[in-house]
Design an enzyme around this catalytic site. Structure first.
Site, mmCIF file in Angstrom:
data_model
loop_
_atom_site.group_PDB
_atom_site.id
_atom_site.type_symbol
_atom_site.label_atom_id
_atom_site.label_comp_id
_atom_site.label_asym_id
_atom_site.label_seq_id
_atom_site.Cartn_x
_atom_site.Cartn_y
_atom_site.Cartn_z
ATOM 1 N N LEU A 28 -60.723 21.877 -12.805
ATOM 2 C CA LEU A 28 -59.793 22.238 -11.727
ATOM 3 C C LEU A 28 -59.614 21.095 -10.745
ATOM 4 O O LEU A 28 -58.528 20.892 -10.198
ATOM 5 C CB LEU A 28 -60.265 23.498 -10.998
ATOM 6 C CG LEU A 28 -60.226 24.795 -11.812
ATOM 7 C CD1 LEU A 28 -60.489 26.003 -10.923
ATOM 8 C CD2 LEU A 28 -58.896 24.945 -12.524
ATOM 9 N N ASP A 64 -74.700 14.912 -4.749
ATOM 10 C CA ASP A 64 -75.284 16.108 -5.352
ATOM 11 C C ASP A 64 -75.307 17.188 -4.272
ATOM 12 O O ASP A 64 -75.894 16.986 -3.190
ATOM 13 C CB ASP A 64 -76.707 15.800 -5.843
ATOM 14 C CG ASP A 64 -77.344 16.984 -6.560
ATOM 15 O OD1 ASP A 64 -76.945 18.136 -6.306
ATOM 16 O OD2 ASP A 64 -78.264 16.750 -7.359
ATOM 17 N N GLY A 86 -69.971 22.746 -8.617
ATOM 18 C CA GLY A 86 -71.071 23.642 -8.974
ATOM 19 C C GLY A 86 -71.082 23.950 -10.452
ATOM 20 O O GLY A 86 -70.259 23.447 -11.220
ATOM 21 N N SER A 124 -65.431 33.731 -8.320
ATOM 22 C CA SER A 124 -65.064 34.015 -9.725
ATOM 23 C C SER A 124 -64.912 35.508 -9.987
ATOM 24 O O SER A 124 -65.558 36.345 -9.335
ATOM 25 C CB SER A 124 -66.156 33.443 -10.639
ATOM 26 O OG SER A 124 -65.944 33.851 -11.980
ATOM 27 N N HIS A 126 -66.284 36.781 -12.265
ATOM 28 C CA HIS A 126 -67.578 37.235 -12.799
ATOM 29 C C HIS A 126 -68.468 37.881 -11.730
ATOM 30 O O HIS A 126 -69.563 38.343 -12.054
ATOM 31 C CB HIS A 126 -68.259 36.094 -13.553
ATOM 32 C CG HIS A 126 -67.439 35.696 -14.741
ATOM 33 N ND1 HIS A 126 -67.320 36.512 -15.858
ATOM 34 C CD2 HIS A 126 -66.615 34.645 -14.952
ATOM 35 C CE1 HIS A 126 -66.471 35.951 -16.715
ATOM 36 N NE2 HIS A 126 -66.037 34.814 -16.186
ATOM 37 N N TYR A 149 -74.713 33.380 -13.170
ATOM 38 C CA TYR A 149 -73.577 32.646 -12.604
ATOM 39 C C TYR A 149 -72.777 33.564 -11.674
ATOM 40 O O TYR A 149 -72.463 33.201 -10.523
ATOM 41 C CB TYR A 149 -72.716 32.094 -13.741
ATOM 42 C CG TYR A 149 -71.339 31.661 -13.338
ATOM 43 C CD1 TYR A 149 -71.157 30.577 -12.483
ATOM 44 C CD2 TYR A 149 -70.196 32.320 -13.820
ATOM 45 C CE1 TYR A 149 -69.870 30.167 -12.110
ATOM 46 C CE2 TYR A 149 -68.927 31.912 -13.463
ATOM 47 C CZ TYR A 149 -68.757 30.843 -12.605
ATOM 48 O OH TYR A 149 -67.498 30.446 -12.244
ATOM 49 N N CYS A 179 -58.276 29.922 -14.720
ATOM 50 C CA CYS A 179 -57.286 28.928 -14.277
ATOM 51 C C CYS A 179 -57.274 27.779 -15.278
ATOM 52 O O CYS A 179 -58.241 27.006 -15.351
ATOM 53 C CB CYS A 179 -57.612 28.451 -12.868
ATOM 54 S SG CYS A 179 -56.305 27.436 -12.148
ATOM 55 N N ARG A 187 -57.419 38.685 -23.138
ATOM 56 C CA ARG A 187 -57.981 38.999 -21.816
ATOM 57 C C ARG A 187 -57.258 38.218 -20.720
ATOM 58 O O ARG A 187 -57.012 38.714 -19.619
ATOM 59 C CB ARG A 187 -59.483 38.688 -21.827
ATOM 60 C CG ARG A 187 -60.150 38.735 -20.477
ATOM 61 C CD ARG A 187 -61.635 38.440 -20.578
ATOM 62 N NE ARG A 187 -62.195 38.172 -19.278
ATOM 63 C CZ ARG A 187 -62.267 36.956 -18.717
ATOM 64 N NH1 ARG A 187 -61.823 35.888 -19.357
ATOM 65 N NH2 ARG A 187 -62.781 36.806 -17.501
#
Ligand code: NAI
Ligand code: 15L
Length: 280
Positions: A28, A64, A86, A124, A126, A149, A179, A187
């Site tokens: 992305l 980081d 991430g 997300s 998720h 996650y 995306c 789905r």
């Protein structure tokens, strides 16, 4: 590109001085790098992966997210943050812990120390992956994450909300569906968001005079959508693409999944089947 013409950027129409993009080397990040360049005088790109050469309007700062001091230096001087960095799929907890939990805490502490730049957090679908595909899920429905996650994104949303309640830190919590350039399975007729629609959403988030801390569903104007953003109409985001245009292509390949497949049952699809990846 479907030709959004934005006259000015920044909260309420002013240009942003410096927009930070974390995770800028990822899928992305690479797709948004040019698409959001018009929003700010300078775009600061960051990642742990190689970022290539800076354009004249860009600056590159490897970092980081798990390194608090480095994240403080990264955020200093920025008035907006597109947080894409991430771990982006199911993985070992130690990796998720560093990038998505510690990394997010570091980012919000740095933002608190450096003038509270507005943040778009790439959350997300998720977070709600265990809802079934025949359920309509409201943004404020209980979370039902489908793996570690997903849990890390639930943490991120809760952390952002706390910084909003306690300090007024504004964040758009964008629960991105899928995306990518185009949907690749059935789905995604529901979960797909085009790159152009995401770029337009980013512009709306950073231009809005008032943002707050809304949960937004990151999807295009898909006929088969499970989620709706009517609660966030004040942002003025009107996605224009529609995964339905790809239905015939998807019928040919990869074809419809079995009705009992997790891909056809759960909103999170195959992520619901991931094991817990233990440390070696
Ligand atoms: P990606 O995996 O391609 O990019 C993530 C980037 O973060 C990578 O370049 C990686 O090097 C960097 N990163 C990982 N650990 C880091 C650390 N400790 N410090 C600094 N950088 C680190 O993922 P993608 O697809 O670009 O997604 C971007 C964001 O959007 C992720 O947060 C992901 O969870 C979220 N998202 C993406 C979706 C999609 O459809 N692409 C769907 C839902 C959420
Ligand atoms: C995500 O959260 C992932 O980052 C992305 O790689 C996709 O798999 C997406 O969800 C999805 O659910 O399709």
């Amino acid at each position: 590109m479907h030709g959004y013409r934005l006259q000015g950027a920044g909260y309420g129409g002013r240009d942003l001085k410096r927009l930070l993009i974390t995770g800028a080397a990822g899928a992305l990040g690479r797709a948004m790098r040019a698409r959001v360049a018009h929003l700010a005088e300078i775009v600061r790109l960051s990642d742990i992966a190689e970022l290539g050469t800076a354009e004249p309007h860009e600056e590159i700062m490897p970092c980081d997210l798990g390194d608090a001091a480095a994240v403080h230096r990264l955020v200093e001087g920025c008035d907006a943050i597109l947080h894409l960095g991430g771990i982006s799929v199911e993985d070992k907890f130690s990796k998720i812990l560093n990038a998505n939990l510690l990394g997010l805490y570091n980012l919000y502490e740095a933002a608190r120390a450096h003038g509270q730049p507005r943040i778009l957090f790439a959350s997300s679908n998720h977070t709600v992956g265990f809802y079934r595909q025949d359920e309509h899920v409201e943004a404020d429905a209980p979370m039902r994450p489908d793996g570690l996650y997903g849990v890390s994104k639930c943490f991120g949303e809760a952390l952002a909300r706390m910084y909003f309640e306690k300090f007024g830190q504004e964040t758009a919590l964008v629960r991105i569906g899928s995306c990518m350039e185009k949907p690749t399975n059935h789905r995604m007729l529901s979960t797909w968001m085009s790159y152009d629609d995401f770029a337009a959403l980013i512009a709306c988030v950073f231009r809005a005079p008032m943002l707050g801390c809304p949960i937004l569903w990151g999807i295009s104007d898909n006929d088969s959508r499970w989620w709706d953003n009517s609660h966030a109409a004040y942002l003025g985001w009107r996605p224009r693409d529609n995964a339905e245009h790809f239905r015939a292509e998807l019928e040919l390949s990869p074809g419809r999944p079995e009705t009992s497949s997790p891909l056809a049952v759960y909103q999170g699809g195959m992520f619901t089947q991931d094991p817990i990846f233990t440390e070696d």
